[in-house]
Design a protein around this motif. Structure first.
Motif, PDB file in Angstrom:
ATOM      1  N   LYS A   1      -8.748  33.968   7.215  1.00  0.00           N
ATOM      2  CA  LYS A   1      -7.807  33.121   6.106  1.00  0.00           C
ATOM      3  C   LYS A   1      -9.449  32.283   6.185  1.00  0.00           C
ATOM      4  O   LYS A   1      -9.906  31.885   4.944  1.00  0.00           O
ATOM      5  CB  LYS A   1      -6.809  32.527   6.878  1.00  0.00           C
ATOM      6  CG  LYS A   1      -6.077  33.591   6.884  1.00  0.00           C
ATOM      7  CD  LYS A   1      -4.316  32.539   7.470  1.00  0.00           C
ATOM      8  CE  LYS A   1      -3.969  33.678   7.799  1.00  0.00           C
ATOM      9  NZ  LYS A   1      -2.434  33.177   7.976  1.00  0.00           N
TER      10      LYS A   1
ATOM     11  N   ILE B   1      -8.855  24.817   7.614  1.00  0.00           N
ATOM     12  CA  ILE B   1      -8.011  26.277   7.200  1.00  0.00           C
ATOM     13  C   ILE B   1      -7.328  27.129   8.301  1.00  0.00           C
ATOM     14  O   ILE B   1      -6.399  26.754   8.880  1.00  0.00           O
ATOM     15  CB  ILE B   1      -8.355  26.837   6.150  1.00  0.00           C
ATOM     16  CG1 ILE B   1      -8.818  26.683   4.849  1.00  0.00           C
ATOM     17  CG2 ILE B   1      -8.225  28.850   6.110  1.00  0.00           C
ATOM     18  CD1 ILE B   1      -9.136  27.950   4.194  1.00  0.00           C
TER      19      ILE B   1
ATOM     20  N   ASP C   1     -13.485  23.253   3.707  1.00  0.00           N
ATOM     21  CA  ASP C   1     -11.571  23.714   3.806  1.00  0.00           C
ATOM     22  C   ASP C   1     -12.344  24.369   4.850  1.00  0.00           C
ATOM     23  O   ASP C   1     -10.982  24.780   5.398  1.00  0.00           O
ATOM     24  CB  ASP C   1     -11.274  24.519   2.589  1.00  0.00           C
ATOM     25  CG  ASP C   1     -11.227  23.746   1.240  1.00  0.00           C
ATOM     26  OD1 ASP C   1     -10.845  22.065   1.773  1.00  0.00           O
ATOM     27  OD2 ASP C   1     -11.285  24.205   0.353  1.00  0.00           O
TER      28      ASP C   1
ATOM     29  N   HIS D   1     -12.495  34.195   4.717  1.00  0.00           N
ATOM     30  CA  HIS D   1     -11.855  35.101   3.535  1.00  0.00           C
ATOM     31  C   HIS D   1     -11.290  34.404   1.983  1.00  0.00           C
ATOM     32  O   HIS D   1     -11.379  34.563   1.051  1.00  0.00           O
ATOM     33  CB  HIS D   1     -10.276  36.520   3.846  1.00  0.00           C
ATOM     34  CG  HIS D   1     -11.539  37.411   4.396  1.00  0.00           C
ATOM     35  ND1 HIS D   1     -10.409  38.037   5.128  1.00  0.00           N
ATOM     36  CD2 HIS D   1     -12.370  37.557   5.322  1.00  0.00           C
ATOM     37  CE1 HIS D   1     -10.399  38.990   5.844  1.00  0.00           C
ATOM     38  NE2 HIS D   1     -11.657  38.734   5.893  1.00  0.00           N
ATOM     39  N   SER D   2     -11.313  33.346   1.963  1.00  0.00           N
ATOM     40  CA  SER D   2     -10.978  32.299   1.435  1.00  0.00           C
ATOM     41  C   SER D   2     -12.357  31.806   0.410  1.00  0.00           C
ATOM     42  O   SER D   2     -11.999  31.452  -0.487  1.00  0.00           O
ATOM     43  CB  SER D   2     -10.303  30.619   1.656  1.00  0.00           C
ATOM     44  OG  SER D   2     -12.097  30.139   2.283  1.00  0.00           O
ATOM     45  N   ARG D   3     -13.256  31.990   1.251  1.00  0.00           N
ATOM     46  CA  ARG D   3     -14.752  31.697  -0.039  1.00  0.00           C
ATOM     47  C   ARG D   3     -15.644  33.927   0.124  1.00  0.00           C
ATOM     48  O   ARG D   3     -15.798  33.709  -0.719  1.00  0.00           O
ATOM     49  CB  ARG D   3     -15.550  31.191   1.100  1.00  0.00           C
ATOM     50  CG  ARG D   3     -15.432  29.931   1.666  1.00  0.00           C
ATOM     51  CD  ARG D   3     -16.852  29.432   2.676  1.00  0.00           C
ATOM     52  NE  ARG D   3     -16.798  29.437   3.489  1.00  0.00           N
ATOM     53  CZ  ARG D   3     -17.187  29.047   4.933  1.00  0.00           C
ATOM     54  NH1 ARG D   3     -18.583  28.785   4.260  1.00  0.00           N
ATOM     55  NH2 ARG D   3     -17.213  28.460   5.649  1.00  0.00           N
TER      56      ARG D   3
ATOM     57  N   PRO E   1     -13.794  37.409  -0.114  1.00  0.00           N
ATOM     58  CA  PRO E   1     -12.366  38.156  -0.158  1.00  0.00           C
ATOM     59  C   PRO E   1     -12.961  39.054   1.336  1.00  0.00           C
ATOM     60  O   PRO E   1     -14.301  40.023   0.385  1.00  0.00           O
ATOM     61  CB  PRO E   1     -12.283  38.010  -1.374  1.00  0.00           C
ATOM     62  CG  PRO E   1     -12.983  36.843  -1.695  1.00  0.00           C
ATOM     63  CD  PRO E   1     -13.559  36.927  -1.177  1.00  0.00           C
TER      64      PRO E   1
END
Length: 485
Positions: free
Chosen positions: A409, A477, A473, A412-414, A416
């Motif tokens: 997560k 996360i 982040d 993939h926030s940076r 995908p």
């Protein structure tokens, strides 16, 4: 200094104080203003970004190499920052160990998960840096349009700052995890690991953790043009072992050379070590790593990786990977001469010559077997071998689904859809001792950068400015996913 705990509401190390605090206030505005021109103005306006940058700059600008004794002061500074954010005094400990310091800070959960704590690892020390060799001052955080520069910008003050900043952020946001989180920062990971051994083998409250997440390993790889290739999650590391090899001689006057000479004999052994190739080795994890990375990377190097993954006895593919500093350690044991000491006077024949040889040993290979191979390579029965320290052989940590999901997560926030790949590190970290102590440990650092641009332990160590802000982040996360309700 004897081991013990410094009470945070009492003693203050002399290294700390007004000058240390003043330094933050004086340069923060200037550095932040400069960063806005690099295209990060939106990021640096957040309180979390500014606090993390303050912490980063402050600890980077302290020389915490092994001879300085400054990790205790850095630990106290970080402790003060956590206390100011609302951590209870009893939950923050600064522990001296010989000339080094340890920081242990517990972020209290409500216990609703009924699970053991999670350890969050990092180290506050750095390797030495000779200022005369650097283009920029090694213990001042400087920047250009692309990078931050200083010793420790990657290894591992990046991770220490990001983790500490995240703990402060979560505390101020009122986040309550469903179990305890424990920050555990060592003070001499780059040298004797005395503080690491103390934490792993003498502090049972730490090794009761369910698992550990290490900020000192793992991370994403980018191509030279910034394209993300993959994210590597560290689940194993090679054994770190160092020998001193010494050749002795009666010596004499330099005007009367003799056929036997300690330096020449040692040099012959060094050249033999240089030419020696330890056998190619592999595990299911390393083969899977090369297959996935090679398919992503493409080109000549990617093709060699894929061919090696399908046939690790492909000598041509293995030889190609051996030429790559970023990947050679994944294919075999490596030994390299790192230091020399010889002679006692310019007009005297040397009475001794010593080479320091550092080896990174493939998991499953005994240290004694590597020494036997080195003795055979040097081929000098008079050469003395002295094993330094107590090498640690650690197991592979089996990947956990919950850790993989949480890190996915964050990644993939940076980026995908980016692949996450388990790997074995060729370098050594605090994780080896926690693994040996029974705590599964995973390297899940937040840096994304081109591996060819990494200069940890080298000249002009750097980290991309974008990588610093993009990682802000990352830990929140992961922590929220693993411990949020």
């Amino acid at each position: 200094m004897n081991s013990g705990t410094i009470k945070n509401n009492g003693i203050r190390n002399g290294f700390m104080g007004a000058v240390f605090k003043h330094k933050i206030k004086l340069s923060a505005a200037l550095l932040l203003a400069g960063l806005s021109s690099a295209g990060h103005s939106q990021d640096i306006q957040s309180e979390h970004a500014q606090k993390t940058l303050d912490i980063y700059r402050t600890i980077v600008e302290v020389d915490t190499s092994k001879t300085k004794g400054n990790t205790l002061g850095v630990a106290q500074y970080l402790a003060d920052e956590l206390l100011a954010a609302g951590f209870a005094d009893d939950d923050v400990r600064v522990i001296p160990k010989d000339d080094f310091g340890i920081l242990i800070a517990t972020y209290r959960g409500d216990g609703s998960a009924g699970k053991k704590p999670i350890l969050l690892l990092g180290h506050m020390d750095v390797v030495e840096a000779l200022e005369k060799d650097w283009v920029r001052p090694p213990f001042k955080l400087t920047r250009d349009d692309v990078n931050f520069y200083a010793r420790g910008t990657i290894d591992n003050k990046f991770g220490v700052a990001q983790l500490t900043g995240t703990m402060i952020r979560l505390k101020k946001e009122g986040f309550v995890p469903d179990r305890d989180l424990i920050l555990a920062f060592s003070g001499d990971e780059e040298s004797g690991m005395l503080t690491t051994r103390m934490m792993a083998y003498e502090m049972p409250e730490l090794v009761e953790a369910e698992f550990a997440l290490n900020s000192d390993s793992g991370g994403g790889s980018l191509t030279a043009d910034g394209r993300a290739i993959d994210y590597s999650l560290q689940a194993a590391e090679k054994t770190f072992a160092t020998w001193e090899i010494t050749v002795r001689n009666p010596g004499g006057h330099s005007s009367r050379p003799r056929d036997d000479n300690a330096i020449y004999e040692l040099a012959s052994g060094i050249k033999a070590i240089e030419a020696h190739r330890f056998p190619v080795m592999w595990s299911e994890m390393t083969l899977s790593y090369f297959q996935q990375v090679g398919e992503k990377l493409g080109g000549e190097l990617g093709d060699a990786m894929v061919r090696f993954a399908y046939d690790p006895e492909d000598e041509e593919a293995a030889a190609r990977l051996r030429t790559e500093p970023s990947y050679v350690g994944t294919t075999r044991t490596t030994c390299v001469v790192t230091m020399l000491e010889a002679g006692h006077a310019e007009n005297a024949l040397p009475q001794s010559a010593t080479a320091t040889v550092n080896c990174r040993i493939f998991p499953g290979v005994a240290v004694a077997d590597i020494e036997a191979e080195l003795r055979a390579v040097v081929d000098n029965p008079e050469a003395e071998f002295k094993l330094l320290g107590d090498p640690t052989e650690s197991p592979i940590s089996e990947i956990r689904a919950d850790v993989l999901s949480a890190v996915s997560k964050a990644v993939h926030s940076r980026y995908p859809g980016l692949d996450l790949i388990a790997y074995m590190s060729s370098g050594g970290t605090d994780g080896m001792h926690f693994r040996k102590a029974g705590v599964p440990t995973f390297g899940v650092g937040g840096i994304f950068m081109n591996p060819d641009e990494k200069f940890a332990h080298g000249l002009n160590e750097r980290v991309p400015i974008k990588a610093f802000y993009d990682a802000l982040d990352h830990w929140s996360i992961i922590i929220r996913d693993l411990t949020g309700k």
